[in-house]
Design a protein around this motif. Sequence first.
Motif, PDB file in Angstrom:
ATOM      1  N   ASN A   2      14.779  34.250  14.613  1.00  0.00           N
ATOM      2  CA  ASN A   2      14.525  35.232  13.555  1.00  0.00           C
ATOM      3  C   ASN A   2      15.441  34.922  12.374  1.00  0.00           C
ATOM      4  O   ASN A   2      16.219  33.969  12.421  1.00  0.00           O
ATOM      5  CB  ASN A   2      14.717  36.663  14.071  1.00  0.00           C
ATOM      6  CG  ASN A   2      16.112  36.922  14.579  1.00  0.00           C
ATOM      7  OD1 ASN A   2      17.100  36.539  13.967  1.00  0.00           O
ATOM      8  ND2 ASN A   2      16.211  37.574  15.728  1.00  0.00           N
ATOM      9  N   ASP A   3      15.333  35.720  11.316  1.00  0.00           N
ATOM     10  CA  ASP A   3      16.108  35.452  10.112  1.00  0.00           C
ATOM     11  C   ASP A   3      17.614  35.435  10.377  1.00  0.00           C
ATOM     12  O   ASP A   3      18.354  34.731   9.687  1.00  0.00           O
ATOM     13  CB  ASP A   3      15.809  36.505   9.034  1.00  0.00           C
ATOM     14  CG  ASP A   3      14.455  36.317   8.382  1.00  0.00           C
ATOM     15  OD1 ASP A   3      13.774  35.313   8.682  1.00  0.00           O
ATOM     16  OD2 ASP A   3      14.071  37.170   7.564  1.00  0.00           O
ATOM     17  N   SER A   4      18.059  36.190  11.359  1.00  0.00           N
ATOM     18  CA  SER A   4      19.494  36.251  11.648  1.00  0.00           C
ATOM     19  C   SER A   4      20.009  35.008  12.363  1.00  0.00           C
ATOM     20  O   SER A   4      21.195  34.711  12.301  1.00  0.00           O
ATOM     21  CB  SER A   4      19.805  37.480  12.506  1.00  0.00           C
ATOM     22  OG  SER A   4      19.489  38.652  11.807  1.00  0.00           O
ATOM     23  N   GLU A  70       1.905  38.309   6.425  1.00  0.00           N
ATOM     24  CA  GLU A  70       2.959  37.464   7.004  1.00  0.00           C
ATOM     25  C   GLU A  70       2.515  36.012   7.070  1.00  0.00           C
ATOM     26  O   GLU A  70       3.301  35.099   6.784  1.00  0.00           O
ATOM     27  CB  GLU A  70       3.326  37.967   8.401  1.00  0.00           C
ATOM     28  CG  GLU A  70       4.102  39.262   8.385  1.00  0.00           C
ATOM     29  CD  GLU A  70       4.416  39.789   9.780  1.00  0.00           C
ATOM     30  OE1 GLU A  70       4.051  39.131  10.788  1.00  0.00           O
ATOM     31  OE2 GLU A  70       5.028  40.864   9.860  1.00  0.00           O
TER      32      GLU A  70
END
Length: 121
Positions: A2-4, A70
Amino acid sequence: MNDSTATVSTLKQQVHAFAEERDWLQFHSPKNLSMALAAESGELMEHFLWTDSPASHERAADAKRRADIEDELADIVIYALEFANVTGIDLASAIEAKMAQNAAKYPVEKAKGRSDKYTEL
């Protein structure tokens, strides 16, 4: 992922490997990739065509439209990452430099809460 947890480098490598496995690098010229970026941007814009700002937020949150939105955004980012791969652009450095330019053009004390172009501040 994910983005993290993702890094730009990892994403660039994944995009490049995907294209390389399919022998698509022969088609990935800067011209073709820039055109693909524009086309995909247009497809994203279609989701918001003829809506006002509040309605565009509602559409972006709408579960029925969300997956398609998305997908279009992912296509744009994928092509941007591959453009960076093909041209040898360090994307993180380019973004950092551009943000510094934007900070100089749009100082907080002049630009806060305004949508004017920097030449009109």
